[in-house]
Motif scaffolding. Structure first.
Motif, PDB file in Angstrom:
ATOM      1  N   GLU A  73     -64.799   7.455   2.151  1.00  0.00           N
ATOM      2  CA  GLU A  73     -63.368   7.458   2.483  1.00  0.00           C
ATOM      3  C   GLU A  73     -62.673   6.192   1.976  1.00  0.00           C
ATOM      4  OE1 GLU A  73     -65.885   7.841   4.628  1.00  0.00           O
ATOM      5  OE2 GLU A  73     -65.427   9.313   6.207  1.00  0.00           O
ATOM      6  N   ARG A 123     -61.512   9.764  -1.603  1.00  0.00           N
ATOM      7  CA  ARG A 123     -60.459   9.148  -0.779  1.00  0.00           C
ATOM      8  C   ARG A 123     -59.108   9.795  -1.090  1.00  0.00           C
ATOM      9  NH1 ARG A 123     -59.033   4.573   2.161  1.00  0.00           N
ATOM     10  NH2 ARG A 123     -56.984   3.711   1.691  1.00  0.00           N
ATOM     11  N   ASP A 127     -56.780  12.102   1.291  1.00  0.00           N
ATOM     12  CA  ASP A 127     -55.440  11.599   1.562  1.00  0.00           C
ATOM     13  C   ASP A 127     -54.388  12.656   1.215  1.00  0.00           C
ATOM     14  OD1 ASP A 127     -53.760   9.634   2.511  1.00  0.00           O
ATOM     15  OD2 ASP A 127     -53.395   8.788   0.533  1.00  0.00           O
ATOM     16  N   LEU A 154     -57.531  12.148   5.576  1.00  0.00           N
ATOM     17  CA  LEU A 154     -58.172  10.834   5.535  1.00  0.00           C
ATOM     18  C   LEU A 154     -58.145  10.250   6.941  1.00  0.00           C
ATOM     19  CD1 LEU A 154     -59.430   8.772   3.539  1.00  0.00           C
ATOM     20  CD2 LEU A 154     -57.181   7.686   3.418  1.00  0.00           C
ATOM     21  N   ALA A 168     -59.773   4.675   7.994  1.00  0.00           N
ATOM     22  CA  ALA A 168     -59.800   4.388   6.559  1.00  0.00           C
ATOM     23  C   ALA A 168     -58.383   4.286   6.002  1.00  0.00           C
ATOM     24  CB  ALA A 168     -60.582   5.462   5.819  1.00  0.00           C
TER      25      ALA A 168
END
Ligand SMILES: [Zn+2]
Length: 465
Positions: A438, A445, A449, A454, A458
């Motif tokens: 993450e 990531r 997101d 996410l 993180a």
């Protein structure tokens, strides 16, 4: 051998009729079709009931007498364009260039027919305010215009751009289109006619953007659209093993469009992605629960950390030669060294997740424990090379406010000056990336997101559950 019209497009609800279907019809059925065509030609000649798939010219059914009986064939009315590749009466010259061109004609004609048919069934939906086919739309935000195959606005449902994609390579514009339509608040939907057995990359790209969902406008979807008076698609949802669940039918009402960029029936990818992240850490959380630093001065030689090491070196094989090198060059136990670094990272993650300082290495406790631990570790020659890695972890999530503390700023600066920094590509960095994709795994990531999945620790929108 003569050319013949291979597909005729009849007004809905009849739809497409191939020459094979026509020839297989009982005489009573094609006789009826034939007289309906003729009747329309007399009452409303501008709107023929059947058109040639390729040239869109009006056609009729001719009874061809052979071997003592009548066989039905499609034929162009005289006003149809004579340059239609299916124009009757011209001998077919089978050369490759012509065949390729002919294939292109057929494909673009199928594309046009699909777009127009989708637009037609969308138009039958009482909520439909506007539907256009390949019409230029002035973009509200972006400077450059695009031509969605079909664009529709439905009361209470929103704006939709539908791209009809046949089995040919995609323009490298898939992502650009998603971004463009997202900015305009238009849901972009990719629709295929069928799923080829060998998926070209473009299909994979689309399936990824649609979170493991495939939408087809096939014969079943057309029949359901006609029956329900609105656009119905055949939806295929990806399984964990890369195949697809049994097809189901879905309408625009069933789409989840809450994430903006992509629309889908069910997000088939994010849970798998989060599970991937969780698996990388599983053995480590077990170890930190079993051997907290308050019970052991240096817990990293405990068996629970052997299991954690076995797990991470299974994911990142490059850690094994790195461990041997640690020993041969520095007489250092690489596995315990990695575990101690992991404890630093897990301390940051835990503190970020709960907004309460909690560290898994050193005996600091309570408010300020995280900064105190980091100051201590960064000042050692063993962990100074990871200052950049540790800072990346800290900066990603809500514990990033610690970076404003003067003592920690100094500790990071000193560490960076003291030691050459471990970077992305180093086995330890790869290990950290497998523990916390993450944070360190840019692709994953970004994917999480994009979907609003996410985790909060993180730096994402999702709150811990
Ligand atoms: Zn034609």
């Amino acid at each position: 051998m003569q050319r013949t019209i291979e597909i005729a497009d009849f007004e809905l609800p009849r739809g497409a009729v191939s020459i094979q279907q026509l020839m297989a019809m009982p005489r009573s059925v094609w006789d009826h079709l034939r007289s309906e065509i003729t009747r329309r030609r007399q009452t409303d000649p501008a709107h023929p009931i059947a058109r040639c798939r390729l040239c869109k010219g009006p056609i009729f059914i001719r009874a061809h007498f052979a071997d003592g009986e009548h066989a039905p064939v499609f034929a162009h009315y005289p006003e149809s364009p004579t340059d239609c590749p299916w124009y009757q009466g011209v001998n077919l010259k089978p050369d490759d260039a012509r065949a390729a061109q002919y294939q292109g004609h057929q494909e673009s004609a199928l594309h046009r027919w699909l777009c127009e048919t989708i637009a037609e069934v969308l138009g039958k939906d009482p909520r439909c305010q506007l539907v256009t086919v390949e019409t230029y739309r002035r973009p509200a935000i972006a400077a450059r215009g695009r031509f969605p195959d079909v664009y529709a606005e439905l009361d209470g449902l929103g704006k939709f751009a539908i791209e009809v994609q046949l089995s040919k390579p995609f323009a490298p514009e898939i992502i650009a289109r998603h971004l463009h339509y997202e900015a305009e608040g238009v849901a972009l939907l990719w629709v295929f006619r069928e799923l080829p057995p060998e998926l070209p990359q473009g299909f994979h790209d689309v399936i990824t953007l649609q979170r493991g969902n495939v939408f087809l406008f096939d014969d079943a979807a057309l029949a359901a659209s006609i029956a329900q008076g609105k656009l119905v698609l055949t939806a295929l949802l990806e399984t964990d093993r890369g195949g697809f669940l049994k097809p189901r039918q879905a309408s625009l009402d069933d789409l989840d469009r809450s994430t903006g960029r992509a629309v889908f029936i069910e997000d088939r990818r994010s849970d798998r992605l989060l599970e991937y992240c969780r698996l990388g850490r599983e053995k480590w959380w077990e170890a930190f629960r079993e051997a907290p630093p308050s019970d052991f001065d240096f817990p990293f030689s405990e068996p629970c950390f052997h299991r954690a090491w076995d797990s991470i070196k299974g994911f990142v094989p490059a850690l094994s030669p790195w461990k041997r090198e640690c020993w041969s060059t520095q007489f250092m136990r690489g596995d315990q060294h990695f575990a101690e670094l992991a404890a630093i990272l897990f301390s940051i993650a835990r503190t970020a997740a709960t907004a309460k300082d909690r560290v898994y290495v050193t005996r600091y406790t309570g408010e300020g424990a995280l900064v105190a631990m980091l100051n201590a570790k960064l000042s050692s020659q063993f962990f100074a090379p990871y200052a950049s890695l540790i800072e990346t972890m800290l900066r990603a999530g809500p514990a990033r406010d610690r970076l404003d503390r003067a003592s920690l700023k100094t500790a990071f600066a000193k560490a960076a000056a003291m030691a050459e920094q471990v970077k992305s590509g180093h086995p330890v960095w790869a290990g950290a990336a497998r523990l916390f994709p993450e944070v360190f795994d840019g692709l994953r990531r970004a994917e999480l997101d994009d979907l609003g999945r996410l985790p909060g620790w993180a730096g994402g929108a999702e709150q811990p559950t």
